[in-house]
Design a protein around this motif. Structure first.
Motif, short mmCIF file in Angstrom:
data_model
loop_
_atom_site.label_atom_id
_atom_site.label_comp_id
_atom_site.label_asym_id
_atom_site.label_seq_id
_atom_site.Cartn_x
_atom_site.Cartn_y
_atom_site.Cartn_z
N THR A 112 0.79 -1.22 0.03
CA THR A 112 -0.05 0.09 0.02
C THR A 112 0.98 1.22 0.01
N SER A 113 0.17 2.40 -0.67
CA SER A 113 1.05 3.79 -0.51
C SER A 113 0.07 4.87 0.17
N VAL A 114 0.83 5.38 0.88
CA VAL A 114 0.22 6.61 1.81
C VAL A 114 1.20 7.73 1.23
N ILE A 115 0.63 8.77 0.50
CA ILE A 115 1.43 9.61 -0.08
C ILE A 115 0.52 10.94 0.25
N ALA A 116 1.36 12.01 0.58
CA ALA A 116 0.79 13.57 0.58
C ALA A 116 1.99 14.46 0.14
N THR A 117 1.69 15.84 -0.29
CA THR A 117 2.52 16.70 -0.49
C THR A 117 2.80 17.42 0.61
N ASP A 118 1.91 17.14 1.74
CA ASP A 118 2.23 17.84 2.81
C ASP A 118 2.73 16.87 3.74
N THR A 119 2.26 16.86 5.10
CA THR A 119 2.94 15.83 6.19
C THR A 119 1.78 14.59 5.88
N VAL A 120 2.43 13.35 6.22
CA VAL A 120 1.68 12.19 6.29
C VAL A 120 1.42 11.94 7.90
N ARG A 121 0.46 12.08 8.65
CA ARG A 121 0.23 11.66 9.90
C ARG A 121 -0.62 10.61 10.21
N LEU A 122 -0.15 9.43 11.06
CA LEU A 122 -0.83 8.51 11.42
C LEU A 122 -0.80 8.67 13.10
N VAL A 123 -1.99 8.50 13.75
CA VAL A 123 -2.27 8.40 15.22
C VAL A 123 -3.12 7.13 15.50
#
Length: 446
Positions: free
Chosen positions: A121-132
């Motif tokens: 899987t890919s999780v992509i952002a131009t800003d911050t990728v945040r996982l909580v």
């Protein structure tokens, strides 16, 4: 499980987009259930507690999905926005089977009791990728401990199966623990933080990285009351000449020779024991063929083991301290090639070790104190040290270990053990012209 449906391209509000008819999953279509912002889950599994997204969404507006239960994104589908993406689930959030979540114009925020990013899987952002993953602390403690074969339980984040997180920054915070494994990657332009979601700074199951990599200008792994473990062919990279890698935990273990750190600055701190026997590489500079060597600082409240039996560490400086015993790993070679000691001048003979040990605070995790104009450990007005190795209870150079530096301070408050073929070498300073204790003359000097 039904395959992912084609992307929906409509310039309507998101909740209207999701009402477009779609084939049900193999679990059947349960009763429709609304999220808190009006978004409607189209497909529930037979339990009625897990929402399944197996179709793609591509819209210009921000995506916000809220669901009171478990949420599954599957089948290689893509959720893409030209703005930000926020996904909130009160239960477990799983993104799997090559699916992609992408924020092309903002932050990507995943918030759930537990988070799985697995299966390519890919999780992509131009800003911050945040996982909580911020489950109730008591709930997290009751769950089984995080292992290399487990999916995420309450308060845990698992990134597995060559999955990737990528953004300007990456922030992974979990109440119970973080597992990154099986060729997974976290890459960020500015910084990566992996650690606790709770105020006390602890993630109860610690941080585990197995055969995976993290790369950014600054990489920080922090779990102050649990273990940080890096194993397999893993890499932590502070990618440029201003970069740094910071690691702190109750214990820190990086005992596999294929673990590598690529950074000009590395700081490792452990409340109990620490082991680092991997590879240390400097960072290439803009000047072709040159490398900015690593400045390494390590401290442990218990026993500290450092060095690599299969290669040489070339460092610009080394400060290593242990509240119990410090060990230089057998057959390891550590060469400190910094030139700060080239400015040393004549000084009175004194016991610098007694001065350092007596001034070293006794509280757990304390570093020996810097002194002198350079504010480095053991320094005086006229002397500084490129290599400092201090054990409050003992110091051991194991068989075949070698330490080489222009100016070294090796101290022990207990025994000093030099095993067979171990060596401490202070020859060959290589100071520039007109520097050093006995500066030589250039061929043209008078």
């Amino acid at each position: 499980m039904a395959s992912c449906q084609q992307p929906l391209y409509r310039r309507f509000r998101l909740q209207l987009l999701l009402l477009v008819p779609c084939l049900a999953t193999s679990g059947g279509e349960g009763p429709k259930q609304l999220g808190s912002t009006g978004w409607e889950c189209k497909f529930l599994d037979s339990s009625g507690q897990r929402c399944i997204i197996n179709y793609s969404i591509a819209i210009p507006q921000p995506i916000e999905i809220n669901f009171p239960g478990d949420l599954l994104v599957t089948g290689g589908c893509t959720l893409s926005s030209n703005g930000g993406v926020h996904i909130n689930a009160s239960g477990t959030l799983t993104i799997e089977k090559g699916s992609k979540v992408q924020a092309n114009g903002g932050q990507l925020f995943l918030n759930a009791s537990a988070i799985n990013v697995v299966g390519g899987t890919s999780v992509i952002a131009t800003d911050t990728v945040r996982l909580v993953a911020d489950a109730d602390a008591n709930q997290a403690l009751r769950h089984r401990r995080l292992s290399a074969t487990s999916s995420a339980g309450p308060g845990q984040i698992v990134v597995d199966g060559a999955s990737q997180l990528q953004g300007r920054g990456a922030d992974l915070r979990a109440a119970a623990g973080v597992l990154l494994q099986n060729k997974s990657q976290v890459w960020a332009k500015e910084s990566i933080y992996v650690g606790a979601s709770v105020q006390n700074g602890n993630c109860t199951d610690g941080i585990t990285i197995i055969g995976s990599s993290l790369g950014s200008r600054v990489v920080e792994l922090s779990c102050n009351q649990s273990a940080v473990t890096v194993s397999g062919t893993s890499e932590l990279s502070g990618q440029d000449t201003t970069g740094a890698v910071h690691i702190s935990g109750k214990s820190v273990t990086m005992s596999h020779s294929n673990v590598s750190i690529v950074s000009p600055r590395v700081n490792i701190a452990a409340e109990t024991g620490a082991i680092f026997t991997g590879t240390l590489l400097g960072v290439a500079t803009e000047e072709q063929g040159t490398t900015l060597q690593t400045s390494l600082s390590m401290t442990a409240g218990g026993t500290l083991t450092l060095g690599n039996a299969n290669g040489t560490w070339h460092l610009s400086s080394l400060v290593a301290s242990a509240g119990h015993i410090i060990k230089v790993f057998g057959r390891s070679k550590i060469r400190v090639e910094g030139r700060s000691s080239c400015r040393n001048r004549g000084s009175i003979v004194e016991d610098r070790c007694s001065a350092v040990l007596s001034a070293w605070p006794n509280w757990t995790g304390a570093w020996p104190q810097g002194t002198g104009p350079s504010n480095t450990v053991g320094a005086t007005e006229n002397i500084s040290f490129d290599l400092v190795v201090i054990g409050r209870k003992g110091l051991s150079l194991e068989s075949g270990a070698q330490l080489a530096a222009a100016s070294s301070l090796l101290c022990s408050g207990g025994k000093v053990i030099l095993m067979d073929d171990s060596k401490v070498d202070a020859s060959g300073r290589g100071c520039p012209h007109d520097e050093g204790l006995s500066p030589g003359r250039s061929p043209g000097s008078q």
